[in-house]
Design an enzyme around this catalytic site. Structure first.
Site, PDB file in Angstrom:
ATOM      1  N   ARG A 261       0.895  -1.334   0.096  1.00 39.36           N
ATOM      2  CA  ARG A 261       0.057  -0.068  -0.066  1.00 39.36           C
ATOM      3  C   ARG A 261       0.838   1.176   0.071  1.00 39.36           C
ATOM      4  O   ARG A 261       1.749   1.490   0.762  1.00 39.36           O
ATOM      5  CB  ARG A 261      -0.924   0.067   1.239  1.00 39.36           C
ATOM      6  CG  ARG A 261      -1.816  -1.175   1.111  1.00 39.36           C
ATOM      7  CD  ARG A 261      -2.830  -1.034   2.292  1.00 39.36           C
ATOM      8  NE  ARG A 261      -3.472  -2.447   2.126  1.00 39.36           N
ATOM      9  CZ  ARG A 261      -4.754  -2.635   3.055  1.00 39.36           C
ATOM     10  NH1 ARG A 261      -4.972  -1.920   4.091  1.00 39.36           N
ATOM     11  NH2 ARG A 261      -5.381  -3.775   2.914  1.00 39.36           N
ATOM     12  N   ARG A 276       2.125   0.799  10.250  1.00 41.20           N
ATOM     13  CA  ARG A 276       1.985   0.976   9.033  1.00 41.20           C
ATOM     14  C   ARG A 276       2.877   1.006   7.885  1.00 41.20           C
ATOM     15  O   ARG A 276       3.831   2.069   7.953  1.00 41.20           O
ATOM     16  CB  ARG A 276       1.121   2.489   9.018  1.00 41.20           C
ATOM     17  CG  ARG A 276       0.342   2.968   7.737  1.00 41.20           C
ATOM     18  CD  ARG A 276      -0.356   4.563   7.884  1.00 41.20           C
ATOM     19  NE  ARG A 276      -1.145   4.244   9.017  1.00 41.20           N
ATOM     20  CZ  ARG A 276      -2.522   3.904   8.970  1.00 41.20           C
ATOM     21  NH1 ARG A 276      -3.005   3.463   7.851  1.00 41.20           N
ATOM     22  NH2 ARG A 276      -3.274   3.891  10.056  1.00 41.20           N
ATOM     23  N   GLU A 348      -6.377  -1.528  15.142  1.00 43.05           N
ATOM     24  CA  GLU A 348      -7.223  -2.321  14.328  1.00 43.05           C
ATOM     25  C   GLU A 348      -6.203  -3.313  13.856  1.00 43.05           C
ATOM     26  O   GLU A 348      -5.085  -3.315  13.506  1.00 43.05           O
ATOM     27  CB  GLU A 348      -7.581  -1.582  12.933  1.00 43.05           C
ATOM     28  CG  GLU A 348      -7.934  -2.321  11.813  1.00 43.05           C
ATOM     29  CD  GLU A 348      -8.425  -1.666  10.623  1.00 43.05           C
ATOM     30  OE1 GLU A 348      -8.365  -0.405  10.579  1.00 43.05           O
ATOM     31  OE2 GLU A 348      -8.482  -2.212   9.555  1.00 43.05           O
ATOM     32  N   SER A 351     -10.275  -6.615   9.652  1.00 41.77           N
ATOM     33  CA  SER A 351     -11.549  -5.991   9.234  1.00 41.77           C
ATOM     34  C   SER A 351     -12.309  -6.884   8.355  1.00 41.77           C
ATOM     35  O   SER A 351     -11.856  -7.690   7.450  1.00 41.77           O
ATOM     36  CB  SER A 351     -11.128  -4.733   8.178  1.00 41.77           C
ATOM     37  OG  SER A 351     -11.937  -3.868   8.085  1.00 41.77           O
ATOM     38  N   ARG A 390       0.947  -6.697  12.343  1.00 39.40           N
ATOM     39  CA  ARG A 390       0.237  -6.108  13.590  1.00 39.40           C
ATOM     40  C   ARG A 390       0.176  -7.149  14.796  1.00 39.40           C
ATOM     41  O   ARG A 390       0.361  -6.877  16.009  1.00 39.40           O
ATOM     42  CB  ARG A 390      -1.017  -5.307  13.084  1.00 39.40           C
ATOM     43  CG  ARG A 390      -0.718  -4.284  12.395  1.00 39.40           C
ATOM     44  CD  ARG A 390      -2.038  -3.335  12.249  1.00 39.40           C
ATOM     45  NE  ARG A 390      -1.741  -2.077  11.445  1.00 39.40           N
ATOM     46  CZ  ARG A 390      -2.717  -1.279  10.841  1.00 39.40           C
ATOM     47  NH1 ARG A 390      -3.907  -1.328  11.346  1.00 39.40           N
ATOM     48  NH2 ARG A 390      -2.411  -0.184  10.251  1.00 39.40           N
TER      49      ARG A 390
END
Length: 423
Positions: A261, A276, A348, A351, A390
């Site tokens: 990303r 991130r 988070e 998802s 994560r």
RNA sequence: GGAGAAAUGGCCGAGUGGUCGAAGGCGCUCCCCUGCUAAGGGAGUAUGGGUCAAAAGCUCAUCGAGGGUUCAAAUCCCUCUUUCUCCGCCA
């Protein structure tokens, strides 16, 4: 994509629902285009029909040996007229399509209405937040101390937002992937798939990353391929342009892939650590289901992701995203948020979404009901289970001791040669 | 990367300009016949769109994809993609 029929028939209702997610529908423009489309299409098809009829009679006349030159004269201008109409129609349809492809999914009626992150609704919590007799370090300090996390070298090799894992931490990272895949294939009924990490535009249009979110993707212009931002893209697109037999539903796939990303628009966010990154690993669950089953499937799929956290004994909570926070393609999303002691926050880590027919319509993913032989769009779902980087962060931070040693939860020990600690 | 061949409905396969959304076969569904089974007979069997309140009906599009020629294209021309065979290179 929303059902074009619905947009024709219930534009005000749709506008209202999309406003809940902060999306403005240009109602007038849409209505105008739709009127133009209808008129243009009827006229174009009338001309096409006329051409077909006349061509047919020319053929018949010719086979009887009749002179066809008067017939040919009659159709002289038809061709040009038709071409002009076809072009005009294609134009309108392109415009309509662009608008449709840019409209997000309708939120499900159970989605909490809200303006932003703070309106997300906590559904449940699991586990006990650990208490420390010392001040817990964050994963960057812990990883660096263990000589297992190296951001500087990765930055040298590539740039910011990349990381190198070394030694036991790299092994732990790999063990997590293995553990998750084993869990879902052996206990939750998923079929493991290995998929391409580079995909074409059609695939990204299918799942909804394109046309709107090109800036979030890494693009390879020489072939016009994109690096996948999530396994959702290649895995869900397995169903693109396929009609599935009812007996093969639900189909459940699990895949481990890296994800890429560009994080455009997130420059200032989470710059420290592994939270991130431009490249990270994920184990992804995808389900293809009958429409009637998709909300049960969402609960089930979320459970499957939760099971990973439970087996790892990591405290987490489940949050139902509010209308404003919902992803573009999703009708309903549960986020799983894991406790990070250093941040004193839930963050988070997964998802899980039901896209209903939104992606299926874009990619023509359908199913045939055995009894009626009817063909319909199927429903697609996916969820991370989990974001591996994560999860590693969560393990480091939740399982640290005073000396910076990391306890390994029992389910992982078998993957790490029976070791109980790192460091 | 080079040379050649190919791409048609669930599958096989015919079809080089007209009445072809597509012969034939297989498969599948339904019906008939047959006291089981086998065999036989008949009918049906692509997808998407538009119109319509809806159904029926009517209609448009689709023979790998996109463009072109033509009154008319599965069929002719161009570009691309994919598959197969051979050569080269490579993990």
């Amino acid at each position: 994509m929303l059902d074009p029929q619905l947009i024709r028939q219930q534009l005000p209702e749709i506008t209202e629902k999309l406003a809940l997610r902060g999306f403005t529908v240009e109602q007038e423009q849409l209505a105008q285009l739709e009127t133009a489309r209808k008129q243009q299409q009827i006229e174009t098809e009338r001309l096409q029909n006329e051409r077909n009829q006349r061509s047919k009679s020319i053929g018949q006349a010719k086979s009887k040996g009749v002179d066809i030159s008067p017939l040919l004269a009659e159709v002289a201008e038809l061709g040009e007229q038709l071409k002009a109409n076809e072009t005009a129609l294609a134009n309108i349809q392109t415009q309509l399509n662009q608008i449709l492809m840019g409209m997000p999914n309708l939120p499900h009626e159970t989605v909490p209405i809200g303006q932003g992150e703070t309106d997300n609704q906590e559904i449940r919590r699991w586990g006990t937040i650990p208490t420390f007799s010392f001040s817990p370090k964050d994963h960057v300090d812990l990883g660096t101390q263990l000589n297992g996390l190296d951001f500087e070298t990765a930055t040298k090799i590539t740039g910011t937002r990349f990381v190198i894992l070394r030694g036991e931490l790299a092994r732990l990272h790999r063990a997590l992937i293995q553990f998750m895949l084993d869990l879902h294939t052996q206990h939750h009924g998923y079929t493991e798939v290995y998929v391409p990490y580079l995909v074409n535009q059609d695939s990204l249009l299918g799942t909804g990353q394109l046309p709107k979110f090109a800036e979030d993707l890494f693009h390879i212009p020489s072939q016009n391929y994109y690096l996948i931002p999530t396994a959702e893209v290649p895995v869900t697109n397995i169903a693109r342009e396929v009609i599935w037999a009812e007996e093969n539903l639900p189909t459940k796939f699990v895949a481990h892939t890296p994800c890429f990303r560009s994080e455009a628009g997130n420059y200032g966010k989470d710059t420290r650590g592994m939270i991130r990154q431009h490249q990270f690993e994920k184990v992804e669950l995808v389900q293809l289901v009958k429409p009637s089953e998709s909300y049960n499937a969402l609960e089930e799929l979320t459970q499957h992701a939760e099971t990973v956290l439970q087996r790892l004994e990591l405290p987490y909570r489940v949050v139902s995203l509010c209308t404003a926070d919902l992803g573009f393609s999703s009708a309903k999303t549960y986020d799983l948020e894991v406790w990070l002691p250093a941040q004193q926050k839930y963050r988070e880590i997964s998802s899980c979404s039901n896209f209903e027919a939104f992606q299926a319509r874009r990619m023509k993913a359908r199913w045939r009901e055995t009894r009626t032989q009817k063909i319909n769009l199927l429903h697609t779902l996916n969820g991370s289970s989990l974001a591996v980087g994560r999860t590693l962060v969560a393990l480091l931070e939740n399982y640290q001791d005073e000396n910076g040693r990391i306890f390994i939860p029992s389910v992982l020990q078998g993957y790490l040669g029976g070791n109980t600690h790192i460091g």
